[in-house]
Design a protein around this motif. Structure first.
Motif, PDB file in Angstrom:
ATOM      1  N   ASP A  38      35.733  70.029  19.796  1.00 26.10           N
ATOM      2  CA  ASP A  38      36.831  69.894  18.840  1.00 26.10           C
ATOM      3  C   ASP A  38      37.934  70.877  19.225  1.00 26.10           C
ATOM      4  O   ASP A  38      37.765  71.692  20.136  1.00 26.10           O
ATOM      5  CB  ASP A  38      36.367  70.120  17.395  1.00 26.10           C
ATOM      6  CG  ASP A  38      35.708  71.467  17.174  1.00 26.10           C
ATOM      7  OD1 ASP A  38      36.327  72.500  17.518  1.00 26.10           O
ATOM      8  OD2 ASP A  38      34.580  71.493  16.652  1.00 26.10           O
ATOM      9  N   LEU A  68      43.605  63.645  20.780  1.00 30.24           N
ATOM     10  CA  LEU A  68      44.474  64.040  19.663  1.00 30.24           C
ATOM     11  C   LEU A  68      43.754  64.071  18.331  1.00 30.24           C
ATOM     12  O   LEU A  68      43.898  65.013  17.566  1.00 30.24           O
ATOM     13  CB  LEU A  68      45.681  63.087  19.549  1.00 30.24           C
ATOM     14  CG  LEU A  68      46.729  63.173  20.634  1.00 30.24           C
ATOM     15  CD1 LEU A  68      47.904  62.266  20.303  1.00 30.24           C
ATOM     16  CD2 LEU A  68      47.206  64.602  20.847  1.00 30.24           C
ATOM     17  N   ARG A  69      42.985  63.053  18.046  1.00 28.49           N
ATOM     18  CA  ARG A  69      42.338  62.928  16.735  1.00 28.49           C
ATOM     19  C   ARG A  69      40.985  63.621  16.751  1.00 28.49           C
ATOM     20  O   ARG A  69      40.005  63.068  17.237  1.00 28.49           O
ATOM     21  CB  ARG A  69      42.158  61.457  16.374  1.00 28.49           C
ATOM     22  CG  ARG A  69      43.436  60.656  16.386  1.00 28.49           C
ATOM     23  CD  ARG A  69      44.243  60.925  15.122  1.00 28.49           C
ATOM     24  NE  ARG A  69      45.452  60.131  15.127  1.00 28.49           N
ATOM     25  CZ  ARG A  69      46.663  60.629  15.341  1.00 28.49           C
ATOM     26  NH1 ARG A  69      46.831  61.905  15.580  1.00 28.49           N
ATOM     27  NH2 ARG A  69      47.715  59.853  15.307  1.00 28.49           N
ATOM     28  N   MET A  70      40.981  64.852  16.218  1.00 29.94           N
ATOM     29  CA  MET A  70      39.736  65.632  16.213  1.00 29.94           C
ATOM     30  C   MET A  70      39.610  66.401  14.908  1.00 29.94           C
ATOM     31  O   MET A  70      40.619  66.711  14.274  1.00 29.94           O
ATOM     32  CB  MET A  70      39.722  66.624  17.380  1.00 29.94           C
ATOM     33  CG  MET A  70      39.691  65.987  18.733  1.00 29.94           C
ATOM     34  SD  MET A  70      39.653  67.230  20.027  1.00 29.94           S
ATOM     35  CE  MET A  70      41.250  67.982  19.844  1.00 29.94           C
ATOM     36  N   ASP A  74      43.547  69.597  15.250  1.00 22.92           N
ATOM     37  CA  ASP A  74      43.861  68.381  16.008  1.00 22.92           C
ATOM     38  C   ASP A  74      44.512  68.709  17.355  1.00 22.92           C
ATOM     39  O   ASP A  74      44.911  69.843  17.625  1.00 22.92           O
ATOM     40  CB  ASP A  74      44.702  67.410  15.185  1.00 22.92           C
ATOM     41  CG  ASP A  74      46.164  67.799  15.040  1.00 22.92           C
ATOM     42  OD1 ASP A  74      46.615  68.781  15.661  1.00 22.92           O
ATOM     43  OD2 ASP A  74      46.875  67.101  14.307  1.00 22.92           O
ATOM     44  N   THR A  97      43.782  59.783  24.880  1.00 21.13           N
ATOM     45  CA  THR A  97      43.492  59.445  23.500  1.00 21.13           C
ATOM     46  C   THR A  97      43.518  57.941  23.274  1.00 21.13           C
ATOM     47  O   THR A  97      44.067  57.198  24.093  1.00 21.13           O
ATOM     48  CB  THR A  97      44.512  60.138  22.565  1.00 21.13           C
ATOM     49  OG1 THR A  97      44.167  59.912  21.207  1.00 21.13           O
ATOM     50  CG2 THR A  97      45.927  59.639  22.814  1.00 21.13           C
ATOM     51  N   ASP A 104      52.990  59.912  18.062  1.00 17.74           N
ATOM     52  CA  ASP A 104      52.078  60.796  18.795  1.00 17.74           C
ATOM     53  C   ASP A 104      52.582  61.034  20.212  1.00 17.74           C
ATOM     54  O   ASP A 104      52.533  62.154  20.725  1.00 17.74           O
ATOM     55  CB  ASP A 104      50.664  60.211  18.842  1.00 17.74           C
ATOM     56  CG  ASP A 104      49.943  60.299  17.513  1.00 17.74           C
ATOM     57  OD1 ASP A 104      50.320  61.155  16.683  1.00 17.74           O
ATOM     58  OD2 ASP A 104      49.002  59.514  17.307  1.00 17.74           O
TER      59      ASP A 104
END
Length: 144
Positions: A38, A68-70, A74, A97, A104
């Motif tokens: 993460d 990106l999405r964590m 982030d 990603t 984004d």
């Protein structure tokens, strides 16, 4: 894994994507890949904090592959912190990603990302994309 020998830092919360990425990189390049699960773990690794406090902060990865999405922190915040610090701002960062959202992409480039790649859905395409990325950034590109 010897954290001091990390050449590529993979920041990815999806274990399947992480395993596929590491396999593709090791198969084509045989580089040392460290997996951060993460954004918080990635920042700890990069800046030698938390569980990585004993790591030599002078030994930076040569490439960071960043989702990106964590959870926790982030990818955009990780990118911002990397590019804002004079010790790390020259490390190439490639966003890898599933997001194809314009905001984004635009925000990543505003923050200084070196490349933005959407993860291919098909297995073979994913492996080929990761292999090509690794080959370019580790062997073809001339860093400062």
């Amino acid at each position: 894994m010897d954290f001091e020998e990390a050449e590529i830092l993979l920041v990815e919360d999806n274990p399947t994507d992480a395993e596929l990425t590491m396999r593709a990189l090791r198969k084509k390049l045989a580089n040392e890949v460290v997996w951060a699960k993460d954004g918080a773990e990635a920042l700890d690794f990069i800046f030698a904090d938390g569980q990585f406090a004993d790591r030599d902060v002078e030994k930076m990865p040569k490439l960071i592959l960043l989702d990106l999405r964590m959870p926790k922190v982030d990818g955009l915040e990780v990118l911002q912190r990397i590019k804002a610090d004079k010790r790390t701002n020259r490390i190439p960062v490639v966003v890898l990603t599933s997001s194809q959202e314009d905001r984004d992409i635009v925000e990543s480039y505003k923050l200084g990302v070196n490349s933005y790649v959407s993860k291919p859905v098909e297995f073979d395409d994913f492996i080929e994309a990761v292999s090509t990325l690794g080959f370019y950034w580790m062997l073809i590109n001339n860093p400062p």
